[in-house]
Each structure stands twice: as structure tokens, then as C-alpha cells.
Scaffold this active site. Structure first.
Site, mmCIF file in Angstrom:
data_model
loop_
_atom_site.group_PDB
_atom_site.id
_atom_site.type_symbol
_atom_site.label_atom_id
_atom_site.label_comp_id
_atom_site.label_asym_id
_atom_site.label_seq_id
_atom_site.Cartn_x
_atom_site.Cartn_y
_atom_site.Cartn_z
ATOM 1 N N GLU A 134 39.064 18.021 76.748
ATOM 2 C CA GLU A 134 40.264 17.032 76.236
ATOM 3 C C GLU A 134 41.563 17.843 76.591
ATOM 4 O O GLU A 134 41.815 19.043 76.016
ATOM 5 C CB GLU A 134 40.202 16.516 74.732
ATOM 6 C CG GLU A 134 41.408 15.855 74.234
ATOM 7 C CD GLU A 134 41.307 15.501 72.767
ATOM 8 O OE1 GLU A 134 42.132 15.421 72.095
ATOM 9 O OE2 GLU A 134 40.007 15.204 72.676
ATOM 10 N N ASP A 172 52.793 14.644 76.718
ATOM 11 C CA ASP A 172 54.347 14.628 76.668
ATOM 12 C C ASP A 172 54.644 13.698 78.058
ATOM 13 O O ASP A 172 54.508 13.693 78.976
ATOM 14 C CB ASP A 172 54.779 15.976 77.366
ATOM 15 C CG ASP A 172 56.116 16.345 76.888
ATOM 16 O OD1 ASP A 172 56.964 15.326 76.937
ATOM 17 O OD2 ASP A 172 56.513 17.490 76.343
ATOM 18 N N LYS A 207 62.830 11.485 80.891
ATOM 19 C CA LYS A 207 64.078 11.580 81.916
ATOM 20 C C LYS A 207 63.523 11.597 83.271
ATOM 21 O O LYS A 207 62.410 12.333 83.602
ATOM 22 C CB LYS A 207 64.973 12.721 81.778
ATOM 23 C CG LYS A 207 65.631 13.013 80.433
ATOM 24 C CD LYS A 207 66.540 14.107 80.168
ATOM 25 C CE LYS A 207 67.206 14.119 78.999
ATOM 26 N NZ LYS A 207 68.311 15.417 78.969
ATOM 27 N N PHE A 209 49.667 9.742 64.590
ATOM 28 C CA PHE A 209 50.490 9.804 65.774
ATOM 29 C C PHE A 209 50.716 8.268 66.250
ATOM 30 O O PHE A 209 51.608 7.824 66.622
ATOM 31 C CB PHE A 209 50.144 10.806 66.616
ATOM 32 C CG PHE A 209 51.083 10.820 68.038
ATOM 33 C CD1 PHE A 209 52.501 11.496 67.912
ATOM 34 C CD2 PHE A 209 50.797 10.047 68.959
ATOM 35 C CE1 PHE A 209 53.149 11.494 69.211
ATOM 36 C CE2 PHE A 209 51.721 10.079 70.220
ATOM 37 C CZ PHE A 209 52.811 10.547 70.140
#
Length: 229
Positions: free
Chosen positions: A62, A137, A141, A210
Site C-alpha cells: 500500500e 497526492d 497544478k 478522509f
């Protein structure tokens, strides 16, 4: 001998933001790292999973276990397989170790550091049963998209580490990243999609705090489950 890491241009795929440890984090590290922690450097070569876990069993990797909510729950529900979790943030690692200790888990080990050197040098080809990349993540941008972990060169490396029939399971709440994941994985001939496009969330992947925050913010959740041919 391990592969030579300099052949890879090493771009970090995570944005390291150093937080402050709470006393419970420090206590967890002192007490539990000797039990769950993996001390590894590229010079050590490939990890002997049978030695690491004390048995021969299918191994899951993971990448980015966060606070360990999903990792601990999935380990608990699947004790016939072993999980090597990779995380950079000490607070998340401490939380995961505490969860594992509470559940009495013996099928979990944790490596603190960048996943890419581990993929390149630390894992034998065909030795993984599954790779999980949950909510990495997103690097939103455009100029930072090169830092995303799900890119052609990285999923090619992952394919080499999976056994035939092994799974690569990704999840994200960022729509454009989900589309990129789908394009990259579909284009790699080493994989086949287990669904038509995005997959329904497998019951075995728990909904975490989350993820619930993402849904509350109005974001869709995308799962991708691809099989190694």
C-alpha cells in the site's frame, strides 16, 4: 545486486509537510516501531518477505497509508495476506501502528519513506499479490502533474512487481486525476481493466474519514481496479 537507482530521474511524488508530533505519536514510535517498522535502504537490495513477516503468504503493498484507517481495517479482515504499508508522515505511521496494536495485527509492516526507491530496488519481480494506491497526492497544478504517482513509467514498474493475476487498485476523489489514471492504466498492455471504465468501490475497501470529507465537499469517489496479465 539491486538495480542502479541513478537510471531513474527521481522526482518526489509527495509534498512533505512536516507536522508536529503529539506525545501519543512519540510514545507509539518508541513502543511499536521495533515491532512494525521496516529499516530499509536501496543498498539493502530486495526485501525477503518471508523473513520480514515470519511466514510465506501473499503480500500487498500500500503506497500512502495516511493515518492507517483503511490499512488497519483491511489487514484485520484479511489476515491470510500480509501488508507492507509505505508512508512518509510520522504522525500517520504512529496512528497506524496504534491501530494495528489495538487489533493485534501480525500481518502488517511499515516502511517510512519514498515509495519509488522501494519499487525500483526493494521488491522482487512478481512477488506482490496486490498494490494499493488510495487517494494519493493529486498535485492539482498542471506543471506539477509530473509528480503524480500514477504515471506511465511508475505503473510499468508496478506491473513488473505484480504476479500474473495480481491487482493494482487505485482510488481518488480528484476527477481529472481519475481520468488520467484511467488513461494511463488502459494504455499499459500489461494490465486489463476489471470493469468498464471506473469500478464500483469494492466492499473490502472501507470508507474512511478522509473519503467522507471528500463526499461532503461534493466530490465523487473513483475506484480503478486493474489486473496484471
Amino acid at each position: 545486486m539491486p538495480d542502479e537507482e541513478p537510471q531513474h530521474r527521481h522526482i518526489l511524488t509527495f509534498n512533505f509537510r512536516q507536522g508536529r508530533n503529539k506525545p501519543r505519536h512519540d510514545e507509539a514510535f518508541e513502543r511499536l516501531w521495533p515491532r512494525f517498522g521496516v529499516e530499509w535502504t536501496p543498498e539493502d537490495g530486495r526485501i525477503d518477505f518471508a523473513k520480514l513477516f515470519g511466514r510465506t503468504a501473499p503480500v500487498i503493498l500500500e503506497i500512502g497509508s495516511g493515518n492507517g484507517e483503511a490499512a488497519a481495517a483491511m489487514c484485520d479482515a484479511d489476515r491470510d495476506r500480509d501488508l507492507l504499508a509505505v508512508e512518509v508522515y510520522p504522525q500517520g505511521i504512529a496512528d497506524l501502528m496504534a491501530r494495528a496494536d489495538e487489533r493485534g495485527l501480525d500481518n502488517l509492516r511499515i516502511y517510512q519513506g519514498d515509495a519509488l526507491p522501494l519499487l525500483w530496488n526493494g521488491i522482487a519481480p512478481g512477488s506482490l499479490d496486490e498494490i494499493r494506491v488510495y487517494f494519493p497526492d493529486p498535485w492539482p497544478k498542471i506543471r506539477h502533474h509530473k509528480r503524480r504517482i500514477i504515471r506511465a513509467e511508475h505503473v510499468e514498474t508496478m506491473a513488473g512487481l505484480l504476479r500474473p493475476g495480481g491487482l493494482l487498485h487505485c482510488a481518488t476523489d480528484i476527477a481529472d486525476y481519475a481520468e488520467q489514471m484511467l488513461q494511463v492504466l488502459t494504455a499499459d498492455e500489461a494490465y486489463e481493466n476489471t470493469a468498464e471504465g471506473f469500478a464500483p468501490r469494492p466492499d473490502r475497501r472501507p470508507i474512511t474519514k478522509f473519503e467522507r470529507r471528500g463526499v461532503k465537499a461534493g466530490r465523487d469517489i473513483f475506484d480503478l481496479v486493474f489486473r496484471r496479465l
